[in-house]
Design a protein around this motif. Structure first.
Motif, mmCIF file in Angstrom:
data_model
loop_
_atom_site.group_PDB
_atom_site.id
_atom_site.type_symbol
_atom_site.label_atom_id
_atom_site.label_comp_id
_atom_site.label_asym_id
_atom_site.label_seq_id
_atom_site.Cartn_x
_atom_site.Cartn_y
_atom_site.Cartn_z
ATOM 1 N N ALA A 7 11.581 2.597 15.899
ATOM 2 C CA ALA A 7 11.579 3.449 14.706
ATOM 3 C C ALA A 7 11.455 4.922 15.067
ATOM 4 O O ALA A 7 12.037 5.787 14.415
ATOM 5 N N MET A 8 10.670 5.200 16.117
ATOM 6 C CA MET A 8 10.319 6.582 16.438
ATOM 7 C C MET A 8 10.717 6.929 17.876
ATOM 8 O O MET A 8 10.790 6.049 18.730
ATOM 9 N N VAL A 75 5.162 -0.162 17.531
ATOM 10 C CA VAL A 75 3.735 -0.399 17.335
ATOM 11 C C VAL A 75 3.506 -1.003 15.951
ATOM 12 O O VAL A 75 4.385 -0.982 15.096
ATOM 13 N N ALA A 76 2.308 -1.553 15.756
ATOM 14 C CA ALA A 76 1.991 -2.215 14.484
ATOM 15 C C ALA A 76 0.486 -2.296 14.307
ATOM 16 O O ALA A 76 -0.279 -2.099 15.259
ATOM 17 N N GLY A 77 0.079 -2.620 13.082
ATOM 18 C CA GLY A 77 -1.327 -2.838 12.783
ATOM 19 C C GLY A 77 -1.668 -4.317 12.885
ATOM 20 O O GLY A 77 -0.936 -5.155 12.357
ATOM 21 N N GLN A 152 5.091 0.842 3.678
ATOM 22 C CA GLN A 152 3.778 1.473 3.559
ATOM 23 C C GLN A 152 2.988 1.313 4.848
ATOM 24 O O GLN A 152 3.093 0.282 5.528
ATOM 25 N N PHE A 153 2.230 2.359 5.180
ATOM 26 C CA PHE A 153 1.294 2.290 6.302
ATOM 27 C C PHE A 153 0.028 1.624 5.765
ATOM 28 O O PHE A 153 -0.639 2.173 4.880
ATOM 29 N N VAL A 154 -0.283 0.446 6.254
ATOM 30 C CA VAL A 154 -1.419 -0.320 5.738
ATOM 31 C C VAL A 154 -2.696 0.196 6.387
ATOM 32 O O VAL A 154 -2.855 0.130 7.609
ATOM 33 N N THR A 172 1.341 -5.995 10.941
ATOM 34 C CA THR A 172 2.161 -5.356 9.910
ATOM 35 C C THR A 172 2.733 -4.041 10.429
ATOM 36 O O THR A 172 2.086 -3.334 11.203
ATOM 37 N N GLU A 173 3.950 -3.766 10.004
ATOM 38 C CA GLU A 173 4.639 -2.529 10.382
ATOM 39 C C GLU A 173 5.680 -2.220 9.315
ATOM 40 O O GLU A 173 5.583 -2.767 8.211
ATOM 41 N N MET A 174 6.667 -1.391 9.612
ATOM 42 C CA MET A 174 7.515 -0.880 8.533
ATOM 43 C C MET A 174 9.015 -1.107 8.745
ATOM 44 O O MET A 174 9.824 -0.570 7.986
ATOM 45 N N GLU A 175 9.402 -1.868 9.768
ATOM 46 C CA GLU A 175 10.838 -2.040 10.037
ATOM 47 C C GLU A 175 11.260 -3.462 10.379
ATOM 48 O O GLU A 175 12.393 -3.882 10.066
ATOM 49 N N ARG A 194 5.870 -5.980 19.171
ATOM 50 C CA ARG A 194 5.024 -4.900 18.667
ATOM 51 C C ARG A 194 3.709 -4.852 19.419
ATOM 52 O O ARG A 194 3.025 -5.861 19.567
ATOM 53 N N SER A 197 -1.448 -0.739 17.556
ATOM 54 C CA SER A 197 -1.953 0.633 17.605
ATOM 55 C C SER A 197 -3.190 0.815 16.735
ATOM 56 O O SER A 197 -3.893 1.830 16.855
ATOM 57 N N ASP A 198 -3.441 -0.160 15.840
ATOM 58 C CA ASP A 198 -4.541 -0.007 14.867
ATOM 59 C C ASP A 198 -4.781 -1.360 14.208
ATOM 60 O O ASP A 198 -4.053 -2.312 14.460
ATOM 61 N N TYR A 208 -4.683 4.831 15.052
ATOM 62 C CA TYR A 208 -3.260 4.999 15.349
ATOM 63 C C TYR A 208 -3.045 6.231 16.228
ATOM 64 O O TYR A 208 -2.367 6.168 17.253
HETATM 65 N N1 SAH Z 1 2.535 9.104 12.889
HETATM 66 C C1 SAH Z 1 3.831 9.135 12.229
HETATM 67 C C2 SAH Z 1 3.981 8.072 11.161
HETATM 68 C C3 SAH Z 1 3.909 6.718 11.704
HETATM 69 S S1 SAH Z 1 4.234 5.553 10.454
HETATM 70 C C4 SAH Z 1 4.039 10.490 11.581
HETATM 71 O O1 SAH Z 1 3.085 11.244 11.476
HETATM 72 O O2 SAH Z 1 5.147 10.751 11.146
HETATM 73 C C5 SAH Z 1 3.737 4.124 11.348
HETATM 74 C C6 SAH Z 1 4.752 3.557 12.287
HETATM 75 O O3 SAH Z 1 4.095 2.638 13.134
HETATM 76 C C7 SAH Z 1 5.851 2.756 11.584
HETATM 77 O O4 SAH Z 1 7.054 2.853 12.290
HETATM 78 C C8 SAH Z 1 5.316 1.330 11.575
HETATM 79 O O5 SAH Z 1 6.316 0.393 11.906
HETATM 80 C C9 SAH Z 1 4.215 1.301 12.649
HETATM 81 N N2 SAH Z 1 2.854 0.939 12.209
HETATM 82 C C10 SAH Z 1 1.784 0.952 13.038
HETATM 83 N N3 SAH Z 1 0.655 0.616 12.389
HETATM 84 C C11 SAH Z 1 1.006 0.344 11.111
HETATM 85 C C12 SAH Z 1 0.259 -0.040 9.941
HETATM 86 N N4 SAH Z 1 -1.063 -0.203 9.981
HETATM 87 N N5 SAH Z 1 0.932 -0.218 8.779
HETATM 88 C C13 SAH Z 1 2.272 -0.026 8.748
HETATM 89 N N6 SAH Z 1 3.019 0.357 9.804
HETATM 90 C C14 SAH Z 1 2.404 0.546 10.992
#
Ligand code: SAH
Length: 230
Positions: A7-8, A75-77, A152-154, A172-175, A194, A197-198, A208
């Motif tokens: 994603a990034m 990365v993911a939660g 959504q960032f959970v 959970t993540e966003m893609e 994944r 990260s959190d 994160y």
């Molecule tokens: N730090 C970035 C935003 C990251 S959004 C900024 O400031 O722009 C989070 C990204 O990490 C997404 O691509 C998602 O897939 C993943 N991710 C990691 N932890 C997540 C969580 N708790 N909920 C949702 N997505 C999460």
């Protein structure tokens, strides 16, 4: 041809840096890096965050590059107490937790008129991923389970509890689930990889920021090993 989506930039930059014979093509505001990684034909691309970006990106990989496998790395939660920050989750399947049409009698996350809640990862690809992970990241846990995705960032205990109750997910993540659905529509095997990260709770945003880089370290090592092994 193998498609690799992150994603990034942070999630794919070091993989791109290891490529040879690279050409870069722009489509839908995304840069597709076409070339070789460890002798394999690959396209590596940063999709951008969220399900729409991820789906558009996957469809381009299917149409323009005819990819026969897709790896989603990032990365993911964590949604399980046993899955720590830094650990890796390898998808068994993926669903979109923000799909909601239960008022018509559909299950939570069931996509109306598609007849599906979740999309199953390729078994060979995910088994190979686990083997590679144990080889290159022996110090961390590797877990095979369900990935849930949403736009959504959970980062709250309440949302985390709801996801756990409904779906029994690992992270959970966003893609991931958008890539999974796009792959399913195009009959392309996929796996989602994944690193945690959190913990998708009240500390998620702080964690994160601290652990993103360390988590990505583990996915980069793993994806390099997996591409070599494929
Ligand atoms: N730090 C970035 C935003 C990251 S959004 C900024 O400031 O722009 C989070 C990204 O990490 C997404 O691509 C998602 O897939 C993943 N991710 C990691 N932890 C997540 C969580 N708790 N909920 C949702 N997505 C999460």
């Amino acid at each position: 041809m193998l498609g690799i989506i992150g994603a990034m930039n942070q999630e794919v930059d070091r993989l791109k840096a290891e490529m040879t014979e690279v050409t870069i093509e722009e489509r839908a505001s995304m840069s597709f890096y076409v070339g070789k990684l460890h002798g394999k034909d690959v396209v590596i691309v940063r999709s951008g965050v969220g399900k729409v970006n991820a789906a558009v990106c996957t469809q381009i990989l299917a149409d323009r590059y005819g990819v026969d496998k897709v790896i989603n790395t990032g990365v993911a939660g964590s949604l399980q107490a046993k899955i720590d920050i830094g650990d890796i989750v390898v998808s068994t399947d993926a669903l979109q937790h923000d799909v909601e049409a239960t008022v018509f009698g559909y299950a939570p996350a069931e996509i109306p008129q598609l007849g599906r809640v979740s999309f199953t990862a390729d078994e060979d690809l995910r088994k190979l991923t686990v083997v590679c992970c144990r080889q290159v990241n022996p110090e961390i846990g590797v877990h095979e389970g369900r990935v849930v995705s949403g736009d959504q960032f959970v980062s709250s205990d309440a949302v985390k509890a709801r996801l756990k109750d409904l779906f029994d997910p690992y992270c959970t993540e966003m893609e991931g689930a958008a890539i999974a659905q796009a792959c399913w529509l195009n009959d392309i095997p996929f796996v989602i990889i994944r690193a945690i990260s959190d913990k998708a709770d009240g500390s998620a945003q702080m964690d994160y920021d601290v652990f993103e880089a360390q988590a990505i370290e583990h996915t980069v090592r793993l994806v390099n090993a997996l591409v070599s092994a494929i």
